[in-house]
Design an enzyme around this catalytic site. Structure first.
Site, PDB file in Angstrom:
ATOM      1  N   HIS A 186       0.862  -1.196   0.000  1.00  0.00           N
ATOM      2  CA  HIS A 186       0.000   0.000   0.000  1.00  0.00           C
ATOM      3  C   HIS A 186       0.887   1.231   0.000  1.00  0.00           C
ATOM      4  CE1 HIS A 186      -3.789   2.092   1.896  1.00  0.00           C
ATOM      5  NE2 HIS A 186      -3.117   2.923   1.118  1.00  0.00           N
ATOM      6  N   HIS A 235       1.159   4.806  -2.504  1.00  0.00           N
ATOM      7  CA  HIS A 235       0.769   5.609  -3.672  1.00  0.00           C
ATOM      8  C   HIS A 235       2.060   6.226  -4.180  1.00  0.00           C
ATOM      9  CE1 HIS A 235      -3.549   5.438  -2.498  1.00  0.00           C
ATOM     10  NE2 HIS A 235      -3.008   5.275  -1.300  1.00  0.00           N
ATOM     11  N   HIS A 249      -9.638   1.086  -1.067  1.00  0.00           N
ATOM     12  CA  HIS A 249      -9.561   1.741   0.231  1.00  0.00           C
ATOM     13  C   HIS A 249     -10.961   1.680   0.847  1.00  0.00           C
ATOM     14  CE1 HIS A 249      -5.787   3.259  -1.259  1.00  0.00           C
ATOM     15  NE2 HIS A 249      -5.598   4.073  -0.237  1.00  0.00           N
ATOM     16  N   GLU A 269     -11.234   3.533   6.161  1.00  0.00           N
ATOM     17  CA  GLU A 269     -10.176   4.441   6.634  1.00  0.00           C
ATOM     18  C   GLU A 269     -10.898   5.533   7.433  1.00  0.00           C
ATOM     19  OE1 GLU A 269      -8.138   6.561   3.472  1.00  0.00           O
ATOM     20  OE2 GLU A 269      -6.432   7.091   4.764  1.00  0.00           O
ATOM     21  N   ASP A 311       1.772   4.005   2.764  1.00  0.00           N
ATOM     22  CA  ASP A 311       0.705   4.829   2.172  1.00  0.00           C
ATOM     23  C   ASP A 311       1.274   5.987   1.335  1.00  0.00           C
ATOM     24  OD1 ASP A 311      -1.924   5.465   1.552  1.00  0.00           O
ATOM     25  OD2 ASP A 311      -2.452   6.197   3.534  1.00  0.00           O
ATOM     26  N   ASP A 312       1.615   7.091   1.996  1.00  0.00           N
ATOM     27  CA  ASP A 312       2.171   8.269   1.309  1.00  0.00           C
ATOM     28  C   ASP A 312       3.367   8.754   2.121  1.00  0.00           C
ATOM     29  OD1 ASP A 312      -0.078   8.851  -0.766  1.00  0.00           O
ATOM     30  OD2 ASP A 312      -1.130   8.561   1.138  1.00  0.00           O
TER      31      ASP A 312
HETATM   32  N1  ADE Z   1      -4.710   8.710  -1.990  1.00  0.00           N
HETATM   33  C1  ADE Z   1      -3.458   8.748  -1.520  1.00  0.00           C
HETATM   34  N2  ADE Z   1      -3.432   8.392  -0.238  1.00  0.00           N
HETATM   35  C2  ADE Z   1      -4.708   8.084   0.115  1.00  0.00           C
HETATM   36  C3  ADE Z   1      -5.321   7.645   1.310  1.00  0.00           C
HETATM   37  N3  ADE Z   1      -4.644   7.414   2.427  1.00  0.00           N
HETATM   38  N4  ADE Z   1      -6.663   7.458   1.307  1.00  0.00           N
HETATM   39  C4  ADE Z   1      -7.367   7.694   0.208  1.00  0.00           C
HETATM   40  N5  ADE Z   1      -6.831   8.105  -0.944  1.00  0.00           N
HETATM   41  C5  ADE Z   1      -5.508   8.307  -0.987  1.00  0.00           C
HETATM   42 ZN    ZN Z   2      -3.761   4.744   0.512  1.00  0.00          ZN
END
Ligand code: ADE
Ligand code: ZN
Length: 336
Positions: A17, A19, A197, A200, A278-279
């Site tokens: 996971h 992006h 997703h 969350e 994630d990011d």
């Molecule tokens: N796009 C990038 N990160 C995300 C996240 N944590 N939740 C939803 N969309 C995303």
């Molecule tokens: Zn994500």
């Protein structure tokens, strides 16, 4: 260093996971802005980092979409992906399944091929020079409609032999998985894996819809599943993987503080949880940082670390042989 942190660093891991646009570090963002003649609304790198204070998912997404505007040429996507792969190498991530957001690019006039080929060439180089294997998952932006998702799937047609699956991301609440049943059904007919997703920020019902409406292979995040006992029982029974992202959860206020992260609860409920970044450029850490944060905050044990790392391979889209090879290597390092 804590022995568990040494183990985390030493273990080979899979990331499921991430992006790729969320791995755009402020330094590269600035360099690409300059290269492409784009003016960012920040004076310097420090100003970008100090803007990364989020109260919710949408706060983050606003900056995430602004940040990706510096990605214009194929080389930009290559450089972005290569920088992430170097982080993988440094952190012993040996397999990665990356998300990309084609609509985040096509919507501002950057061709699907430009983004995809740049990402792909870096992944090929990563395999050759770093020994890192990878898969690509293209996500549909759920704040856009089903029609736009279908158009994106159509644009992806020439590239589908290099794309493993589809995902669903962006603003969750108010954009339920059920809106995308038909496009996910089409993706399944095309032989693509499916992830989404869910849970969350959105309610457990969204996880249920992802399972039964989109027929996903994995749930991304899934934290709020824990509010529904029957859902937890189903996720455990079917061993549906959850790609959990602790530092993201903290920075997007999905959890109150890291000590309240439900990772142990997930494992104890028999859920197939994994740890991911994630990011990472926005949330302050790559995969090992996420594990280390759990060691510090919830005293993650050696056995829990090994379980989570084994889960990362068993939940991957690798074939059975490759999975076993990685699982054997995890065991070898864990007992060395
Ligand atoms: N796009 C990038 N990160 C995300 C996240 N944590 N939740 C939803 N969309 C995303
Ligand atoms: Zn994500």
């Amino acid at each position: 260093m804590d022995e568990r942190k040494q183990l985390i660093a030493a273990l080979p891991k899979a990331e499921l996971h991430i992006h790729i646009e969320g791995s755009l570090e402020p330094e590269l963002m600035f360099a690409l802005a300059q290269r492409n003649g784009i003016t960012l609304p920040y004076a310097d790198v420090a100003a970008i980092r100090s803007a990364y204070q989020f109260d919710c998912l949408q706060d983050f997404l606003d900056l995430y979409y602004q940040g990706m505007s510096v990605l214009v040429r194929q080389q930009d996507f290559h450089d972005l992906t290569w920088a992430y792969l170097l982080r993988c190498k440094a952190g012993n991530v040996v397999h990665t399944e990356i998300f990309f957001d084609p609509q985040g690019h096509t919507g501002r006039g950057v061709a699907f091929a430009t983004a995809f080929e740049g990402i792909w060439s870096a992944l090929q180089q990563g395999k050759k020079e770093l020994g890192i294997t990878s898969r690509v998952i293209m996500c549909f932006l759920r704040h856009l409609d089903e029609h736009a998702a279908f158009a994106t799937l159509e644009e992806a047609r020439p590239f589908l032999h290099r794309i493993t699956g589809v995902g669903l991301d962006s603003s969750e609440v108010g954009h339920p998985p059920r809106n995308f049943c038909r496009v996910f059904e089409r993706a399944a007919e095309l032989g693509l894996k499916r992830v989404a997703h869910a849970g969350e920020e959105g309610p457990p019902e969204y996880v249920h819809e992802a399972l039964h409406g989109l027929e996903v292979d994995r749930i991304d995040h899934g934290n709020r599943s824990l509010e529904d006992d029957a859902l937890v029982a189903e996720l455990a029974e079917r061993q549906i993987p959850l790609t959990v992202c602790p530092q993201s959860n903290l920075r997007l206020a999905v959890i109150r503080d890291m000590a309240h992260h439900p990772i142990r609860q997930m494992l104890q409920a028999g859920l197939h949880a994994t740890v991911n970044s994630d990011d990472p450029a926005y949330f302050g850490g790559y995969i090992n940082d996420n594990f280390n944060a759990l060691v510090d905050a919830v005293n993650l044990s050696r056995d829990e670390i090994i379980q989570l790392v084994m889960n990362s391979f068993s939940a991957s889209f690798l074939d059975a042989h490759a999975k076993q090879r990685h699982l054997d290597e995890v065991q070898r390092v864990a007992t060395a």
